[in-house]
Design a protein around this motif. Structure first.
Motif, PDB file in Angstrom:
ATOM      1  N   ARG A  50       5.570  30.676  51.876  1.00 28.78           N
ATOM      2  CA  ARG A  50       4.694  29.860  51.054  1.00 28.78           C
ATOM      3  C   ARG A  50       5.449  28.626  50.594  1.00 28.78           C
ATOM      4  NH1 ARG A  50       4.706  34.623  48.677  1.00 28.78           N
ATOM      5  NH2 ARG A  50       5.547  33.768  46.754  1.00 28.78           N
TER       6      ARG A  50
ATOM      7  N   SER B 221       7.434  26.221  48.452  1.00 31.81           N
ATOM      8  CA  SER B 221       8.236  26.480  47.256  1.00 31.81           C
ATOM      9  C   SER B 221       7.965  25.365  46.247  1.00 31.81           C
ATOM     10  CB  SER B 221       9.725  26.540  47.613  1.00 31.81           C
ATOM     11  OG  SER B 221      10.111  25.343  48.272  1.00 31.81           O
TER      12      SER B 221
ATOM     13  N   LEU C 281       0.915  22.594  43.154  1.00 26.74           N
ATOM     14  CA  LEU C 281      -0.065  23.190  44.052  1.00 26.74           C
ATOM     15  C   LEU C 281      -1.489  22.927  43.579  1.00 26.74           C
ATOM     16  CD1 LEU C 281       1.763  26.590  44.616  1.00 26.74           C
ATOM     17  CD2 LEU C 281       1.360  24.844  46.370  1.00 26.74           C
TER      18      LEU C 281
ATOM     19  N   ARG D  23      -2.276  28.728  54.504  1.00 28.73           N
ATOM     20  CA  ARG D  23      -2.357  28.982  53.066  1.00 28.73           C
ATOM     21  C   ARG D  23      -3.319  30.122  52.738  1.00 28.73           C
ATOM     22  NH1 ARG D  23      -1.717  22.982  50.534  1.00 28.73           N
ATOM     23  NH2 ARG D  23      -1.187  24.286  48.730  1.00 28.73           N
TER      24      ARG D  23
ATOM     25  N   ASP E 235      -1.309  30.983  48.297  1.00 30.70           N
ATOM     26  CA  ASP E 235      -0.868  30.155  47.166  1.00 30.70           C
ATOM     27  C   ASP E 235      -2.077  29.743  46.339  1.00 30.70           C
ATOM     28  OD1 ASP E 235      -1.775  27.336  47.685  1.00 30.70           O
ATOM     29  OD2 ASP E 235      -0.491  27.511  49.442  1.00 30.70           O
TER      30      ASP E 235
ATOM     31  N   HIS F 226      -1.746  32.758  40.030  1.00 24.72           N
ATOM     32  CA  HIS F 226      -0.535  32.204  40.645  1.00 24.72           C
ATOM     33  C   HIS F 226       0.644  33.168  40.476  1.00 24.72           C
ATOM     34  CE1 HIS F 226       2.717  29.409  41.597  1.00 24.72           C
ATOM     35  NE2 HIS F 226       3.236  29.627  40.401  1.00 24.72           N
TER      36      HIS F 226
ATOM     37  N   ILE G 228       0.205  36.159  42.800  1.00 20.68           N
ATOM     38  CA  ILE G 228       0.533  35.821  44.185  1.00 20.68           C
ATOM     39  C   ILE G 228       2.041  35.707  44.365  1.00 20.68           C
ATOM     40  CG2 ILE G 228       0.334  34.015  45.952  1.00 20.68           C
ATOM     41  CD1 ILE G 228      -2.494  33.446  44.848  1.00 20.68           C
ATOM     42  N   GLU G 229       2.735  35.129  43.393  1.00 19.79           N
ATOM     43  CA  GLU G 229       4.192  35.009  43.477  1.00 19.79           C
ATOM     44  C   GLU G 229       4.851  36.386  43.522  1.00 19.79           C
ATOM     45  OE1 GLU G 229       6.344  32.016  43.440  1.00 19.79           O
ATOM     46  OE2 GLU G 229       4.425  31.480  44.356  1.00 19.79           O
TER      47      GLU G 229
END
Length: 257
Positions: free
Chosen positions: A3, A5, A11, A31, A201, A232, A235-236
């Motif tokens: 993804r 960085s 984003l 994505r 992302d 977010h 997802i991270e």
């Protein structure tokens, strides 16, 4: 899958600024992913257009799916309600020989009774069965891929919270086939599949919610910033957010008698 960085703010800002007109989702390449139905709607649509004399594509979006057909019938018309998509579809389809008509997606369709032997649609937002039957010739065919029930609800309810049961029942193929029959159409074929979606992302999420505006109708980045940040972070941690779309392939024929 790797993804970008980049930070949450970067984003989100990128996705909030990109053009979302038309019905091309190539901005999401790398994505987000979504499984495609096994039947291959675009190929089947092209096959049916080859055998038609006068065809109507309802709610054509930017015309991208219709334009993928190798050949149009002698009369080819498409309708679309959203002004940016009307412009995109006109630029794409007019050179191919199709007429694009701006239409509010509400009855009546601006065509005479029995004007078409084929009516098609990919992911119509509204389905007016009596109007579809009215503009079809006796023996004519409605061939479409509909969004099925509870499509992307994992993502939608992340922002809206739990939706009423009626929302979960919406677009159920049993209800659609019942309404089609009531309008005088005979069901030839119905297939439904549930398909995995992954968002890698938060920019992909912002983009899709800006483009598919009926998922979260009041969506803006500012209004949902806290939920976007929470997603977010998820997802991270997990590498992706997973949801499931549903699709229904439906073919119906207008009774001759």
């Amino acid at each position: 899958m790797s993804r970008p960085s980049r930070s949450f703010d970067e984003l989100v800002a990128e996705a909030a600024a990109v053009d979302v007109s038309g019905w091309d989702f190539s901005w999401l390449d790398g994505r987000a992913t979504e499984q495609r139905p096994s039947w291959g709607y675009a190929r089947l649509l092209a096959d049916r257009l080859l055998g038609a004399r006068a065809a109507l594509d309802v709610q054509t979006g930017g015309g991208e799916v219709l334009a993928s057909a190798a050949q149009f019938p002698p009369v080819m018309v498409a309708t679309e309600s959203w002004a940016p998509n009307v412009a995109v579809a006109t630029r794409l389809l007019h050179p191919l020989g199709a007429v694009v008509v701006a239409d509010p997606d509400e009855p009546p369709l601006p065509f005479a009774d029995a004007a078409f032997d084929l009516v098609t649609s990919r992911h119509p937002a509204t389905i007016w069965w009596e109007e579809l039957a009215r503009v079809l010739q006796p023996g004519g065919t409605y061939f479409a891929q509909h969004v099925g029930p509870e499509s992307a609800f994992e993502l939608i309810e992340f922002f809206t919270g739990p939706l009423p049961e009626a929302n979960h029942r919406g677009r159920h193929p049993d209800d659609e086939t019942r309404d089609a029959r009531a309008a005088g159409l005979d069901i030839v074929n119905v297939r439904t599949e549930r398909l995995r979606m992954e968002f890698f992302d938060i920019g992909a999420v912002v983009y899709i919610l800006r483009k598919v505006i009926w998922w979260v109708p009041d969506f803006t980045v500012d209004r949902y910033r806290d939920r976007l940040l929470a997603l977010h972070e998820l997802i991270e941690r997990e590498g992706a957010f997973v949801a499931y779309s549903s699709r229904t392939l439906i073919e119906a024929r207008k009774s001759v008698a």
